[in-house]
Scaffold this active site. Structure first.
Site, mmCIF file in Angstrom:
data_model
loop_
_atom_site.group_PDB
_atom_site.id
_atom_site.type_symbol
_atom_site.label_atom_id
_atom_site.label_comp_id
_atom_site.label_asym_id
_atom_site.label_seq_id
_atom_site.Cartn_x
_atom_site.Cartn_y
_atom_site.Cartn_z
ATOM 1 N N ASP A 280 8.624 -1.938 -6.788
ATOM 2 C CA ASP A 280 8.266 -1.018 -5.714
ATOM 3 C C ASP A 280 9.242 -1.256 -4.568
ATOM 4 O OD1 ASP A 280 7.162 0.430 -3.676
ATOM 5 O OD2 ASP A 280 5.170 -0.461 -3.796
ATOM 6 N N ASP A 426 -4.105 11.577 -2.137
ATOM 7 C CA ASP A 426 -3.579 10.206 -2.186
ATOM 8 C C ASP A 426 -4.733 9.219 -1.940
ATOM 9 O OD1 ASP A 426 -1.776 7.980 -2.030
ATOM 10 O OD2 ASP A 426 -0.201 9.307 -1.289
ATOM 11 N N ASP A 539 0.044 5.429 -9.372
ATOM 12 C CA ASP A 539 1.089 4.920 -8.490
ATOM 13 C C ASP A 539 1.024 3.390 -8.521
ATOM 14 O OD1 ASP A 539 3.092 4.904 -6.590
ATOM 15 O OD2 ASP A 539 1.871 5.703 -4.961
ATOM 16 N N ARG A 598 4.546 6.374 -11.681
ATOM 17 C CA ARG A 598 5.757 5.946 -10.967
ATOM 18 C C ARG A 598 6.557 4.949 -11.804
ATOM 19 N NH1 ARG A 598 5.547 3.572 -4.900
ATOM 20 N NH2 ARG A 598 4.971 1.629 -5.956
ATOM 21 N N ASP A 614 9.616 6.905 -3.706
ATOM 22 C CA ASP A 614 9.531 7.139 -2.265
ATOM 23 C C ASP A 614 10.907 7.398 -1.657
ATOM 24 O OD1 ASP A 614 6.853 6.763 -2.573
ATOM 25 O OD2 ASP A 614 6.851 4.691 -1.885
ATOM 26 N N HIS A 672 5.802 16.466 -1.306
ATOM 27 C CA HIS A 672 4.992 15.291 -0.969
ATOM 28 C C HIS A 672 5.542 14.709 0.322
ATOM 29 C CE1 HIS A 672 2.420 11.896 -1.342
ATOM 30 N NE2 HIS A 672 3.293 11.056 -1.850
#
Length: 939
Positions: A280, A426, A539, A598, A614, A672
């Protein structure tokens, strides 16, 4: 607490600081987070992620010098059955023996496995990624002497040459070497061993054993390793594996996503290797080899003669080094070589280094790009066939506040006449970040909300992440703990780390029982408030652990009998799989699921869609979405998109419009935005920009029949939907490095405008024999040229290939399902031979009934001035209410008359218009059913 300042910093801004104050038990880190929030840093902190030098196994392996291989093949140990060769290799330095297995696989592939002959304990072999044990074909021994063995692979003049000393393996065809293994002598296999540096002197009976092996130097990081404040205990010691591959004649390699980099992979000699380790990464940087959210260890090599592929089946942290003997040479330098008669063949060398596991590599020998796609698909499966609605437009932000907000946004689309299919929620929709729940105040009656959407034939996606709040009042947590389904720490307790809920446990998705239980949680009676138009988003499934090393799980955490280091890159795939299975099961196996993930690995294509994580509202992030999705398509993952508008920061109106224009022509089309960015629904930027965004979203909906049939083909064949130009023009070097434009299928070429303030773009139109028609103006252009195109804010340069027929639905409604029975317009683009072909695929759009032959599949072709529709699946049964309402022929001549001949032989004359200025013939109201045979003669 304070020890984890740097690791937590990485995600400091990804979720608002004030969220922390809502959480329980987070006082120790509040001060840290507050400081980070106020510091205002908006970029990746590279110090939170390892370089090769900080990864001890990578550093050790990279220090090995080429040409000094200690490995020798012991030919006397060779055993050859009909389908398998086994052979022992010995490391002459330490006398450890390895077992080499070689298989010839169906479909022009070779599999090479190398493991320890007698490991101290079993080494991890990746399960569940291959769709089946690959079928083998016979191998024959061609000749054998003391220097090596030559095996026949049966395909034309293909041979495998195994050289004994040093060990080397070459795959040749005729006089050409296609690929060599260990030609640079960089095979390395760190055998499992007892730790010697902390033990007393070995007992007498073991002394002989010790002296037999050359004592191996204990280097830093072999038995334990520290990164920042985190310690990795490495109970099994050093276990890395490495192998080099040489690709003669190759200058272009692709694949190994996910990296925010160019389509063509760069050489890594003067920097870090490409890293495959699902992480991440907060606000990732562009154009570097750092690891990102997903890892697919597949590389394609291409030149004008051939495409080959390497699939390195290993789920541990992996680094990939690429070097080339032509890297850095200018075109002039290459020409000088040619003039001077230099005999140096271009060559790319690739080296794979993994922390643990075994060497298990599939060599795909093509020879064409399409062959590679089918070879890889035969191993790991094809892209799942998504419901038609998921190919429409998705509206998302973190977060829509409450049910009234959802209702208001939904109404805004109707008010502004903009179609959409999915609205997303979300993490804030849950009750305190407890997944499978709803906030009791903001989303008090989720079924009413979902029914309101369903009444308009629209859907919702809600997030379900794989970190579970440690809370004895939370049913999901209690069940997982009582069943022993959490990942364990090295001491045997449940592994816990920080994520959105505060203290969280991580379910062990590698366990089939855990996956089955997770899938059962999606049933309508378990997931309260859910309905059949609610789908799922996974996610944070790298997995993300805010206070873990590199924001992920400790490598010495335990999954059953395996360490996390062995399975790390598989974790996200397992989460995705279990979620997908849950959505299928809740419908009794009838409905096709939609799940976005993701994190991903080889084989993730079977479970749904991915996105590029992101990103930021910057022009370079818009540009990089193209090579990132093209790279995923090359390795089987077609259902790819990027957050339209950028997740972080706020796009200018110009950037937002250009991003919509790009995203509308990429497979997964979702806007998004971050919680702290201003709202950016499509109508908030003034009437002119609203009109531009409305127009391009509506364009997307007109092309849904074409997108849908391409996904059907991806499901059947493994061919990518969004394609690099070289896939269709493999013999044209001008296409090999193009990554600012792309093909959708074979027949649409898209060159998005990705420069701020652009007044024009230069698009490369491929193919010497091709003609291309601008889909907006119908202007015709020849292939094999760079075409300058003046652009305004309404421009999105898209071209239809001459020789193609594309079905479209021009009556755009509020969602895809509302267009189900609407008519088709066929766009027939003629080539220089005045022929064209295409197809029409129709099914119910959402169930698995197509697998039971419930579909329509028709071939459309134009030849000798006759356009025909022929059934290519006569055994299939399906009916449609849709009809053909118009045929538009580009590059046509004006006919005297147009005659329609139906299946029963009935003839009728049709009205038409002809625009001589662009040679476009429009035939109106032929009105035949889209599922029937017919032909149309131009006289």
């Amino acid at each position: 607490g304070p020890q984890s300042v740097n690791t937590i910093a990485v995600l400091g801004f990804k979720r608002r600081c004030r969220e922390l104050f809502k959480q329980e038990k987070m006082v120790p880190v509040l001060v840290v987070w507050l400081a980070l929030c106020l510091s205002g840093t908006w970029a990746v902190d590279r110090s939170n992620f390892k370089t090769c030098d900080q990864s001890s196994f990578c550093k050790r392996q990279r220090a090995l010098k080429p040409g000094e291989s200690p490995y020798r093949a012991l030919l006397e140990t060779m055993e050859l059955t009909n389908t398998r060769l086994t052979l022992q290799l010995i490391n002459d330095n330490n006398k450890v023996r390895l077992l080499l297995e070689l298989y010839r696989l169906q479909g022009n592939m070779t599999r090479v496995k190398i493991n320890e002959l007698k490991p101290l304990k079993p080494r991890y072999e990746v399960p569940d990624v291959l769709v089946r044990e690959p079928p083998t074909e016979p191998i024959k021994c061609h000749c054998l002497d003391e220097n090596g063995v030559v095996l026949s692979l049966g395909v034309e003049s293909q041979r495998v040459i195994v050289s004994a000393q040093p060990f080397r393996l070459d795959i040749v065809e005729g006089h050409n070497v296609l690929m060599s293994l260990n030609s640079r002598g960089l095979l390395a296999f760190e055998h499992l061993r007892m730790r010697k540096d902390t033990q007393a002197e070995p007992e007498a009976e073991n002394k002989e054993e010790t002296t037999k092996e050359e004592e191996e130097k204990v280097e830093e990081g072999m038995w334990e390793e520290t990164f920042k404040s985190h310690s990795d205990s490495k109970p099994n010691g050093p276990s890395a594996v490495s192998l080099d591959f040489s690709l003669p004649g190759v200058e272009h390699v692709y694949g190994i996503p996910e990296h925010a980099d160019t389509l063509r992979l760069k050489t890594t000699d003067n920097g870090d290797p490409y890293r495959l380790y699902n992480l991440d990464v907060f606000q990732y940087e562009l154009y570097n080899p750092m690891a990102l959210y997903g890892a697919v260890p597949v590389m394609l090599a291409h030149n004008t003669q051939r495409t080959t592929g390497i699939f390195w089946l290993n789920a541990a942290e992996t680094w990939v080094d690429i070097s080339s003997n032509t890297a850095g040479k200018t075109v002039f330098g290459k020409m000088l070589d040619y003039v001077q008669g230099s005999s140096e063949t271009p060559q790319t060398d690739v080296r794979w280094i993994s922390e643990s596991g075994i060497i298990d590599v599939f060599i795909m020998l093509g020879p064409t790009p399409k062959d590679i796609f089918s070879q890889y698909a035969s191993l790991t499966g094809t892209q799942s066939f998504p419901p038609l609605s998921s190919l429409g437009y998705h509206q998302c932000r973190w977060n829509y506040n409450d049910q009234e907000d959802v209702r208001s946004v939904d109404a805004g689309f109707d008010e502004h006449d903009i179609p959409y299919d999915f609205i997303w929620l979300d993490i804030e929709h849950t009750d305190g970040k407890r997944y499978f729940t709803w906030d009791p105040h903001k989303f008090a009656s989720p079924k009413d909300m979902l029914q309101g959407l369903k009444d308009k034939k629209r859907n919702m996606v809600a997030i379900v992440d794989p970190h579970i709040k440690v809370d004895s009042n939370y049913k999901i947590h209690n069940e997982i703990r009582s069943r022993g389904f959490y990942v364990k720490n090295k001491d045997g307790g449940d592994y816990e780390g920080w994520c959105w809920p505060g203290n969280a446990g991580y379910p062990d998705f590698t366990q089939p029982d855990m996956r089955a239980w997770w899938a059962s949680m999606f049933s309508y009676d378990q997931y309260e408030g859910s309905m059949d138009n609610l789908y799922t988003w996974n996610d944070m499934n790298e997995p993300s652990v805010f206070n873990g090393p590199e924001v992920t799980m400790h490598k010495d955490a335990v999954h059953g009998s395996w360490e996390h280091r062995d399975v790390h890159n598989l974790y996200g795939l397992y989460v995705h799989r279990a979620t997908m299975e849950g959505l299928i099961q809740r419908s009794g196996g009838v409905e096709r699921p939609f799940v976005l993930t993701r994190a991903f690995f080889a084989g993730s294509q079977r479970y749904g869609a991915v996105w590029t994580g992101d990103n930021a509202a910057e022009w370079d992030h818009l540009k990089i979405s193209i090579p990132m999705c093209l790279s995923l398509g090359l390795v089987g993952i077609s259902f790819c998109g990027a957050d339209v508008g950028g997740f972080f920061k706020s796009p200018s109106p110009e950037l937002l419009v250009r991003w919509y224009q790009t995203g509308a022509y990429q497979p997964f089309f979702r806007a998004h935005a971050h919680l702290d960015t201003p709202r950016r629904e499509p109508w908030l930027f003034g009437p002119e920009n609203t009109a531009l965004i409305r127009e391009v979203i509506r364009q997307r909906y007109t092309f849904l029949p074409y997108w849908y049939q391409l996904f059907y083909h991806a499901y059947r064949t493994g061919e990518p939907v969004m394609r690099a130009l070289w896939v269709e023009y493999p013999q044209d070097p001008a296409t090999f490095a193009v990554d600012d434009e792309f093909l959708i299928g074979r027949d649409l070429l898209v060159h998005p405008v990705t420069e701020e303030g652009a007044r024009g773009v230069t698009a490369f139109l491929p193919g010497k024999e091709e003609v291309w028609f601008d889909i907006h103006t119908f202007q015709k252009h020849n292939g094999a040229q760079n075409l300058y195109i003046p652009v305004t804010m309404s421009s999105i340069p898209v071209f239809q290939r001459g020789g193609s027929i594309i079905p479209r639905k021009l009556r755009v409604r509020r969602s895809s399902a509302c267009m189900e029975h609407d008519p088709y317009t066929l766009f027939v683009a003629l080539n220089t031979r005045r022929t064209a072909e295409g197809e029409l695929y129709i099914d119910d759009g959402h169930t698995f009934n197509f697998d039971n032959k419930e579909f329509i599949h028709r071939r459309l072709f134009f030849s000798n001035n006759v356009l025909s529709s022929v059934n290519v699946a006569p055994e299939a049964q399906f009916t449609t209410k849709s009809w053909i309402e118009r045929v538009v022929i580009l590059g046509a001549s004006k006919p005297r008359k147009v005659t329609l001949i139906t299946a029963d032989g009935h003839k009728s004359q049709l009205d038409f218009d002809f625009d001589a200025s662009v040679s476009v013939l429009t035939i109106r109201k032929p009105s035949m059913n889209a599922g029937e045979d017919w032909s149309m003669a131009l006289q």
